[in-house]
Design a protein around this motif. Structure first.
Motif, PDB file in Angstrom:
ATOM      1  N   VAL A  74       7.458  -5.240   7.406  1.00  0.00           N
ATOM      2  CA  VAL A  74       7.272  -3.914   6.801  1.00  0.00           C
ATOM      3  C   VAL A  74       6.731  -2.969   7.869  1.00  0.00           C
ATOM      4  O   VAL A  74       5.570  -3.075   8.267  1.00  0.00           O
ATOM      5  CB  VAL A  74       6.284  -3.960   5.611  1.00  0.00           C
ATOM      6  CG1 VAL A  74       6.102  -2.567   5.011  1.00  0.00           C
ATOM      7  CG2 VAL A  74       6.754  -4.939   4.551  1.00  0.00           C
ATOM      8  N   PRO A  75       7.551  -2.047   8.383  1.00  0.00           N
ATOM      9  CA  PRO A  75       7.046  -1.062   9.341  1.00  0.00           C
ATOM     10  C   PRO A  75       6.063  -0.096   8.674  1.00  0.00           C
ATOM     11  O   PRO A  75       6.159   0.161   7.469  1.00  0.00           O
ATOM     12  CB  PRO A  75       8.318  -0.321   9.792  1.00  0.00           C
ATOM     13  CG  PRO A  75       9.438  -1.275   9.490  1.00  0.00           C
ATOM     14  CD  PRO A  75       9.007  -1.965   8.221  1.00  0.00           C
ATOM     15  N   THR A  76       5.134   0.407   9.456  1.00  0.00           N
ATOM     16  CA  THR A  76       4.113   1.323   8.928  1.00  0.00           C
ATOM     17  C   THR A  76       3.877   2.473   9.913  1.00  0.00           C
ATOM     18  O   THR A  76       4.332   2.430  11.053  1.00  0.00           O
ATOM     19  CB  THR A  76       2.760   0.598   8.728  1.00  0.00           C
ATOM     20  OG1 THR A  76       2.346   0.059   9.992  1.00  0.00           O
ATOM     21  CG2 THR A  76       2.862  -0.517   7.708  1.00  0.00           C
ATOM     22  N   VAL A 216       4.294  -8.405   9.682  1.00  0.00           N
ATOM     23  CA  VAL A 216       5.298  -9.453   9.471  1.00  0.00           C
ATOM     24  C   VAL A 216       4.680 -10.543   8.607  1.00  0.00           C
ATOM     25  O   VAL A 216       3.462 -10.754   8.616  1.00  0.00           O
ATOM     26  CB  VAL A 216       5.804 -10.056  10.804  1.00  0.00           C
ATOM     27  CG1 VAL A 216       6.483  -8.993  11.651  1.00  0.00           C
ATOM     28  CG2 VAL A 216       4.691 -10.738  11.584  1.00  0.00           C
ATOM     29  N   THR A 217       5.536 -11.223   7.842  1.00  0.00           N
ATOM     30  CA  THR A 217       5.070 -12.314   6.984  1.00  0.00           C
ATOM     31  C   THR A 217       6.232 -13.227   6.633  1.00  0.00           C
ATOM     32  O   THR A 217       7.397 -12.838   6.730  1.00  0.00           O
ATOM     33  CB  THR A 217       4.428 -11.769   5.682  1.00  0.00           C
ATOM     34  OG1 THR A 217       3.861 -12.863   4.943  1.00  0.00           O
ATOM     35  CG2 THR A 217       5.445 -11.057   4.809  1.00  0.00           C
ATOM     36  N   ILE A 222       4.006 -11.466  -0.736  1.00  0.00           N
ATOM     37  CA  ILE A 222       3.202 -10.557   0.092  1.00  0.00           C
ATOM     38  C   ILE A 222       4.086  -9.437   0.637  1.00  0.00           C
ATOM     39  O   ILE A 222       3.690  -8.270   0.657  1.00  0.00           O
ATOM     40  CB  ILE A 222       2.509 -11.336   1.243  1.00  0.00           C
ATOM     41  CG1 ILE A 222       1.377 -12.200   0.672  1.00  0.00           C
ATOM     42  CG2 ILE A 222       1.968 -10.386   2.313  1.00  0.00           C
ATOM     43  CD1 ILE A 222       0.661 -13.057   1.712  1.00  0.00           C
ATOM     44  N   PHE A 223       5.302  -9.787   1.036  1.00  0.00           N
ATOM     45  CA  PHE A 223       6.252  -8.778   1.528  1.00  0.00           C
ATOM     46  C   PHE A 223       6.493  -7.699   0.469  1.00  0.00           C
ATOM     47  O   PHE A 223       6.432  -6.495   0.761  1.00  0.00           O
ATOM     48  CB  PHE A 223       7.563  -9.476   1.902  1.00  0.00           C
ATOM     49  CG  PHE A 223       8.703  -8.552   2.216  1.00  0.00           C
ATOM     50  CD1 PHE A 223       8.626  -7.654   3.276  1.00  0.00           C
ATOM     51  CD2 PHE A 223       9.861  -8.581   1.443  1.00  0.00           C
ATOM     52  CE1 PHE A 223       9.693  -6.797   3.567  1.00  0.00           C
ATOM     53  CE2 PHE A 223      10.923  -7.725   1.724  1.00  0.00           C
ATOM     54  CZ  PHE A 223      10.842  -6.835   2.785  1.00  0.00           C
ATOM     55  N   GLN A 228       5.274  -1.968  -1.245  1.00  0.00           N
ATOM     56  CA  GLN A 228       4.827  -0.994  -2.250  1.00  0.00           C
ATOM     57  C   GLN A 228       3.531  -0.301  -1.841  1.00  0.00           C
ATOM     58  O   GLN A 228       3.364   0.891  -2.091  1.00  0.00           O
ATOM     59  CB  GLN A 228       4.656  -1.688  -3.600  1.00  0.00           C
ATOM     60  CG  GLN A 228       5.972  -2.226  -4.151  1.00  0.00           C
ATOM     61  CD  GLN A 228       5.809  -2.904  -5.492  1.00  0.00           C
ATOM     62  OE1 GLN A 228       5.203  -2.337  -6.406  1.00  0.00           O
ATOM     63  NE2 GLN A 228       6.339  -4.115  -5.620  1.00  0.00           N
ATOM     64  N   PHE A 229       2.638  -1.048  -1.204  1.00  0.00           N
ATOM     65  CA  PHE A 229       1.390  -0.413  -0.771  1.00  0.00           C
ATOM     66  C   PHE A 229       1.648   0.680   0.268  1.00  0.00           C
ATOM     67  O   PHE A 229       0.887   1.630   0.372  1.00  0.00           O
ATOM     68  CB  PHE A 229       0.412  -1.456  -0.203  1.00  0.00           C
ATOM     69  CG  PHE A 229      -0.407  -2.155  -1.252  1.00  0.00           C
ATOM     70  CD1 PHE A 229      -1.264  -1.426  -2.079  1.00  0.00           C
ATOM     71  CD2 PHE A 229      -0.327  -3.527  -1.427  1.00  0.00           C
ATOM     72  CE1 PHE A 229      -2.034  -2.057  -3.056  1.00  0.00           C
ATOM     73  CE2 PHE A 229      -1.088  -4.169  -2.395  1.00  0.00           C
ATOM     74  CZ  PHE A 229      -1.935  -3.442  -3.217  1.00  0.00           C
ATOM     75  N   ARG A 230       2.723   0.554   1.036  1.00  0.00           N
ATOM     76  CA  ARG A 230       2.944   1.554   2.084  1.00  0.00           C
ATOM     77  C   ARG A 230       3.950   2.645   1.680  1.00  0.00           C
ATOM     78  O   ARG A 230       4.234   3.527   2.479  1.00  0.00           O
ATOM     79  CB  ARG A 230       3.345   0.906   3.405  1.00  0.00           C
ATOM     80  CG  ARG A 230       4.725   0.276   3.483  1.00  0.00           C
ATOM     81  CD  ARG A 230       5.809   1.285   3.617  1.00  0.00           C
ATOM     82  NE  ARG A 230       7.034   0.759   3.055  1.00  0.00           N
ATOM     83  CZ  ARG A 230       8.065   0.380   3.751  1.00  0.00           C
ATOM     84  NH1 ARG A 230       8.037   0.483   5.040  1.00  0.00           N
ATOM     85  NH2 ARG A 230       9.136  -0.063   3.167  1.00  0.00           N
ATOM     86  N   ALA A 231       4.547   2.583   0.494  1.00  0.00           N
ATOM     87  CA  ALA A 231       5.539   3.599   0.111  1.00  0.00           C
ATOM     88  C   ALA A 231       5.331   4.060  -1.327  1.00  0.00           C
ATOM     89  O   ALA A 231       6.270   4.136  -2.121  1.00  0.00           O
ATOM     90  CB  ALA A 231       6.960   3.065   0.313  1.00  0.00           C
TER      91      ALA A 231
END
Ligand SMILES: *Cc1c(COP(=O)(O)O)cnc(C)c1O
Length: 424
Positions: A74-76, A216-217, A222-223, A228-231
């Motif tokens: 997940v890029p941030t 990464v995971t 968790i992915f 969702q936490f970042r978007a």
């Protein structure tokens, strides 16, 4: 003044290097092409209508996951954002303790505190620069729920032992790989050992888009939560080319916010990732050349890699000075002398987090639960190893390791010149 001192560049002598070092960040024409494609493609963010083209952000995420040998990425927007979604997605108890090394960038502790958790600062070993396993064990309490292992400067955490402790004590492990993109431990990439590996792609890092980050995971649940936490609670629909629907589907299973990487940054990372392996190889080779040149030098040591290191990476090349053998300079003076010899901006390690002007949650008490505030006071932790490292290391930016063998000769020559000028 002693003539040995007069010859130093800082006193007006001839510098050892003319300052013509490789520049950073660097760029290649393929990456320029990818960025132009984004700029002309009318799609600069992932949070908008699909225009029939696969998102650069997804392409980078797939490549970066594959590079790290894990299924998900997940890029941030930054490394801080990466640490934030990592700790949010683990579902730890509010007020739980997270063991964080006392010598690292402030974001490691401030991001944990901002998630409603309590960073407990653990001392480091000044020889390895990474978290001391004995101090880690001693810091575990009934409230400990996670460990943030930071692969620092040019070394890796002793993952065999830290993983064993985490498994025995039921602690979640997050790896901070902001300074270790591509490092390999026991044949596997760092970031793939813990539940989550968090990366920064800020300007100074070996893979950069100016600002940026990623997690990464290997854990599908968790992915999904990290996405969702970042978007703002949205995740990828997986549909391409409808031309009218958003790429992001409203899942809404958690309370998210916007910590997304832009398409322009993703294009930079997609292109630059293709150069990471060869640049890491180059830096590792030049670091070995330097290690060898400095091996027999008096009053200077380098950092030996942790047992289990298959492939080291270098955010900084680290020089440790034995000040007892020298005639009284403090590390700041040696740092400035090296800067002058090499015509290059040089650094120390970070300030220990119990004495950093940038880390003290008590300065902004309104941001934290009143009940946990006293536990966030960083001055309660004793970090003699971190303090010793702060007072004895000078660190060189990784771009010097992209230079030539002659450049390495100049670095070793500058160090030798400075040591000779100060030797009793
Ligand atoms: C750079 C860095 C971060 C924070 O990354 P940003 O992208 O600046 O938010 C976190 N941890 C470590 C070890 C870093 O070096």
């Amino acid at each position: 003044m002693d003539t040995r001192r007069e010859n130093l560049a800082i006193s007006g002598g001839t510098p050892t290097h003319n300052g013509d070092w490789p520049t950073w960040p660097d760029i290649d024409s393929d990456t320029e092409g990818l960025v132009l494609d984004v700029l002309r493609g009318a799609r600069w963010a992932i949070s908008d209508i699909n225009n029939g083209v696969q998102l650069y952000e997804r392409r980078f995420a797939e490549d970066f996951a594959r590079y790290n040998g894990v299924p998900y990425c997940v890029p941030t927007s930054s490394g801080t954002s990466a640490l934030t979604i990592a700790f949010e997605s683990l579902g730890l108890t509010r007020g739980a303790e997270v063991l964080v090394p006392g010598l690292t960038w402030v974001a490691c502790a401030s991001a944990v505190a901002a998630c409603g958790l309590v960073p407990v600062l653990v001392d480091i070993d000044p020889g390895s620069l990474c978290m001391s396993v004995d101090s880690l064990m001693a810091a575990i309490s009934p409230r400990t729920e996670a460990v943030l292992a930071v692969h620092y400067m040019c070394n890796m955490v002793d993952l065999d032992r830290v993983l064993e402790i985490c498994q025995q004590r039921g602690l979640a492990l997050v790896e901070d790989c902001a300074q270790a993109h591509g490092a390999v431990y026991s044949g596997r990439r760092v970031g793939s050992f813990g539940a989550i590996g968090a990366f920064s792609m800020q300007n100074s890092k070996v893979l950069t888009s100016g600002e940026g980050g990623a997690c990464v995971t290997s854990d599908a649940a968790i992915f999904e939560r990290m996405q969702q936490f970042r978007a703002d609670g949205r995740c990828y629909s997986g549909l391409v080319s409808s031309g009218s629907t958003p790429d992001l589907r409203e899942c809404g299973e958690v309370q998210g916010r916007n910590l997304c990487l832009s398409e322009i940054q993703a294009a930079v990372l997609l292109g630059r990732l293709r150069c990471l392996e060869s640049q890491n190889e180059r830096r590792e080779a030049m670091a070995s050349v330097l290690d060898e040149m400095l091996a027999d030098m008096d009053a200077v040591e380098t950092v030996p890699g942790v047992a289990g290191a298959t492939r080291r990476t270098y955010y900084r090349y680290c020089l440790r000075f034995d000040l007892a053998k020298l005639d009284g300079p403090v590390i700041e003076q040696i740092r400035r002398e090296i800067e002058a010899e090499l015509s290059l901006a040089c650094f120390t390690v970070h300030d220990p987090l119990n004495a950093s002007p940038l880390y003290n949650p008590l300065k902004s008490p309104q941001k934290y639960d009143p009940g946990v505030l006293p536990r966030l006071d960083p001055t309660q932790f004793d970090l003699p190893g971190a303090k010793a490292a702060r007072e004895t290391y000078v660190t060189l930016p990784h771009r010097v390791l992209l230079g030539t063998r002659d450049d390495m000769v100049a670095i070793a020559g500058a160090v030798s010149k400075i040591v000779r000028a100060h030797r009793h």
